[in-house]
Design an enzyme around this catalytic site. Structure first.
Site, PDB file in Angstrom:
ATOM      1  N   GLU A  41       0.836  -1.202   0.000  1.00 63.61           N
ATOM      2  CA  GLU A  41       0.000   0.000   0.000  1.00 63.61           C
ATOM      3  C   GLU A  41       0.871   1.253   0.000  1.00 63.61           C
ATOM      4  OE1 GLU A  41      -3.186  -0.145  -1.098  1.00 63.61           O
ATOM      5  OE2 GLU A  41      -3.601  -1.500   0.568  1.00 63.61           O
ATOM      6  N   HIS A  42       0.499   2.223  -0.815  1.00 59.54           N
ATOM      7  CA  HIS A  42       1.225   3.489  -0.957  1.00 59.54           C
ATOM      8  C   HIS A  42       2.659   3.257  -1.445  1.00 59.54           C
ATOM      9  CE1 HIS A  42      -1.911   6.174   0.529  1.00 59.54           C
ATOM     10  NE2 HIS A  42      -2.242   5.189   1.330  1.00 59.54           N
ATOM     11  N   ASP A  44       2.955   2.210  -4.892  1.00 59.56           N
ATOM     12  CA  ASP A  44       2.941   2.308  -6.370  1.00 59.56           C
ATOM     13  C   ASP A  44       3.522   3.626  -6.868  1.00 59.56           C
ATOM     14  OD1 ASP A  44       0.627   3.730  -5.596  1.00 59.56           O
ATOM     15  OD2 ASP A  44      -0.694   2.787  -7.083  1.00 59.56           O
ATOM     16  N   SER A 133     -11.826   1.101  -5.697  1.00 57.73           N
ATOM     17  CA  SER A 133     -11.380   1.586  -6.980  1.00 57.73           C
ATOM     18  C   SER A 133     -12.477   1.642  -8.043  1.00 57.73           C
ATOM     19  CB  SER A 133     -10.236   0.691  -7.436  1.00 57.73           C
ATOM     20  OG  SER A 133      -9.526   1.355  -8.379  1.00 57.73           O
ATOM     21  N   GLU A 167      -6.851  10.480 -14.708  1.00 61.69           N
ATOM     22  CA  GLU A 167      -7.171  10.759 -13.296  1.00 61.69           C
ATOM     23  C   GLU A 167      -6.299  11.898 -12.739  1.00 61.69           C
ATOM     24  OE1 GLU A 167      -8.497   7.507 -11.089  1.00 61.69           O
ATOM     25  OE2 GLU A 167      -8.346   8.541  -9.172  1.00 61.69           O
ATOM     26  N   ASP A 179      -4.393   0.688  -9.582  1.00 63.78           N
ATOM     27  CA  ASP A 179      -5.818   0.402  -9.765  1.00 63.78           C
ATOM     28  C   ASP A 179      -6.165   0.191 -11.234  1.00 63.78           C
ATOM     29  OD1 ASP A 179      -5.712   0.945  -7.106  1.00 63.78           O
ATOM     30  OD2 ASP A 179      -6.828   2.831  -7.203  1.00 63.78           O
TER      31      ASP A 179
HETATM   32  C1  GLA Z   1      -5.287   4.578  -4.120  1.00 65.03           C
HETATM   33  C2  GLA Z   1      -4.539   4.929  -5.397  1.00 65.03           C
HETATM   34  C3  GLA Z   1      -3.509   3.832  -5.743  1.00 65.03           C
HETATM   35  C4  GLA Z   1      -2.620   3.508  -4.535  1.00 65.03           C
HETATM   36  C5  GLA Z   1      -3.463   3.267  -3.288  1.00 65.03           C
HETATM   37  C6  GLA Z   1      -2.607   3.102  -2.054  1.00 65.03           C
HETATM   38  O1  GLA Z   1      -6.096   3.436  -4.338  1.00 65.03           O
HETATM   39  O2  GLA Z   1      -5.424   5.082  -6.474  1.00 65.03           O
HETATM   40  O3  GLA Z   1      -2.744   4.243  -6.848  1.00 65.03           O
HETATM   41  O4  GLA Z   1      -1.678   4.515  -4.329  1.00 65.03           O
HETATM   42  O5  GLA Z   1      -4.377   4.317  -3.050  1.00 65.03           O
HETATM   43  O6  GLA Z   1      -1.844   1.957  -2.135  1.00 65.03           O
END
Ligand code: GLA
Length: 394
Positions: A41-42, A44, A133, A167, A179
């Protein structure tokens, strides 16, 4: 083309009546799934590693060509119609849901794809704004619909980046690639480990007895999108400070835990914590891939627990409701692992559960969470599913 599943055929018949009423005539149908992230998580937007799975919850876009350059877009989910002119689309956010459609159309045109006008009807099974998402599912299904409607063949690999750009430029969320990528490349029965720098990926089978239990805490905090962009800024600040002493690093993905500890004094305590999350989370994703390959669910569960702790304490994107849902899930036997999933500040948790007991756990978790918070959570038992594409004729 594969036979379509029940939800697709039901949706197709529902849209048939709606489309006839709105526009008359025939349409073609495209869909793209929401996702859940098992771990990573966080990472990408720091060029790191993620491990999402596509869910059996899709956004559907029915489309047919128009002779002009207008997009007539109806959202069945919101019961709202929008009219867009392909010749006057410019970047920038209006705050309306149609920014996602406008954004995809605008970016496709900016890449040189000349689009035809279209009549469009959209419906979604992905709950909106709950961290599964729904935005990427809308973007990706719209991209397929607009391109095919214009008889343009585009490589599946090109779609995630164009949708990510949409986006960034239209709703103005500086999201990473996870996503949109999983929405395009998901595979039934598999999680996908993605290297967000090279975009190389590996499909990892999810053991057949494992179900993905997605628990919506029903709380979404207002600073969700602001907090997301702030975290990104903090990572950039950490990167800049570390580049002073580690000139070869291009992203936080390139920093090792030893290097971070050695140069800790260059960072404020807050930035140090943010960077520590990213560096350790990348390692956890790699270990989780080994665990999943070996079907070692106990190990995967430990890594998910560590990931949650790190998101709660170092990255500070969890909430009391997410923490509670994770704790309650972990107390259930036959839950292999649980953590918050997605950007945080509310939304959903993911628990990996044995299929035989999934419904029992679903019920218990719902009751326990409601007893403690007074909120009635939506808890879905999902399976890893296929990514986006055309839905064959019914
Ligand atoms: C959101 C963003 C993703 C990713 C997540 C955290 O879903 O759209 O790109 O950064 O948060 O992992």
């Amino acid at each position: 083309m594969k036979p379509i599943d029940k939800s697709a055929s039901e949706t197709a018949s529902k849209l048939k009546a709606l489309f006839a009423e709105l526009y008359g005539g025939h349409f073609t149908l495209y869909r793209a799934p929401g996702r859940v992230n098992l771990i990573g998580e966080h990472t990408d937007y720091n060029d790191g590693f993620v491990m999402p799975a596509a869910l059996d919850l899709y956004t559907y876009v029915a489309v047919s060509p128009r002779p002009d350059r207008r997009l007539s877009v109806y959202s069945e989910t919101l019961a709202e119609m929008r009219d867009l002119d392909l010749d006057s689309i410019r970047p920038g956010k209006s705050g309306d849901w149609s920014d996602y459609v406008r954004g995809v159309a605008g970016v496709l045109e900016s890449y040189g794809y000349k689009l035809r006008g279209a009549d469009i009807a959209i419906t979604s099974e992905v709950p909106l704004g709950s961290g599964l998402s729904s935005s990427a599912a809308l973007e990706v299904s719209t991209a397929w619909a607009l391109l095919s409607n214009s008889e343009i063949n585009v490589d599946r690999n090109a779609i995630p980046q164009m949708c990510q750009r949409a986006e960034h430029l239209y709703p103005e969320t500086k999201c990473g690639i996870m996503d949109q990528f999983i929405s395009c490349h998901g595979r039934a029965g598999h999680a996908l480990m993605l290297d967000c720098r090279s975009l190389d990926f590996q499909l990892l089978p999810v053991p057949s007895q494992v179900r993905l239990m997605v628990c919506n805490t029903m709380v979404r905090h207002e600073h969700a999108s602001g907090g997301y962009n702030t975290r990104q800024g903090e990572c950039e600040e950490g990167l800049r400070a570390l580049q002073q002493v580690l000139p070869d690093i291009r992203a936080l993905r390139d920093v090792t835990i030893d290097e971070l500890e050695r140069h800790r004094s260059r960072l404020t305590p807050l930035i140090y914590k943010r960077v520590r999350h990213v560096v350790t989370e990348n390692e956890r994703v790699k270990m989780a891939a080994c665990a999943l390959r070996a079907a070692d669910m106990a190990k995967l569960g430990e890594l998910m627990a560590d990931s949650h702790r790190s998101l709660r304490d170092d990255y500070e994107v969890s909430t009391p409701e997410l923490d509670l849902m994770v704790e309650l899930a972990r107390d259930q036997k036959d839950v292999y692992g649980a953590r918050m999933t997605g950007g945080g500040f509310g939304g959903c948790t993911i628990s990996l559960v044995h299929s035989d007991l999934a419904e029992e756990v679903q019920q218990k978790l719902g009751q326990l969470y409601e007893a403690k918070t007074g909120l009635s959570p939506t808890i879905l038992i999902c399976e890893a599913s296929d990514g986006s594409g055309a839905v064959a004729e019914t």
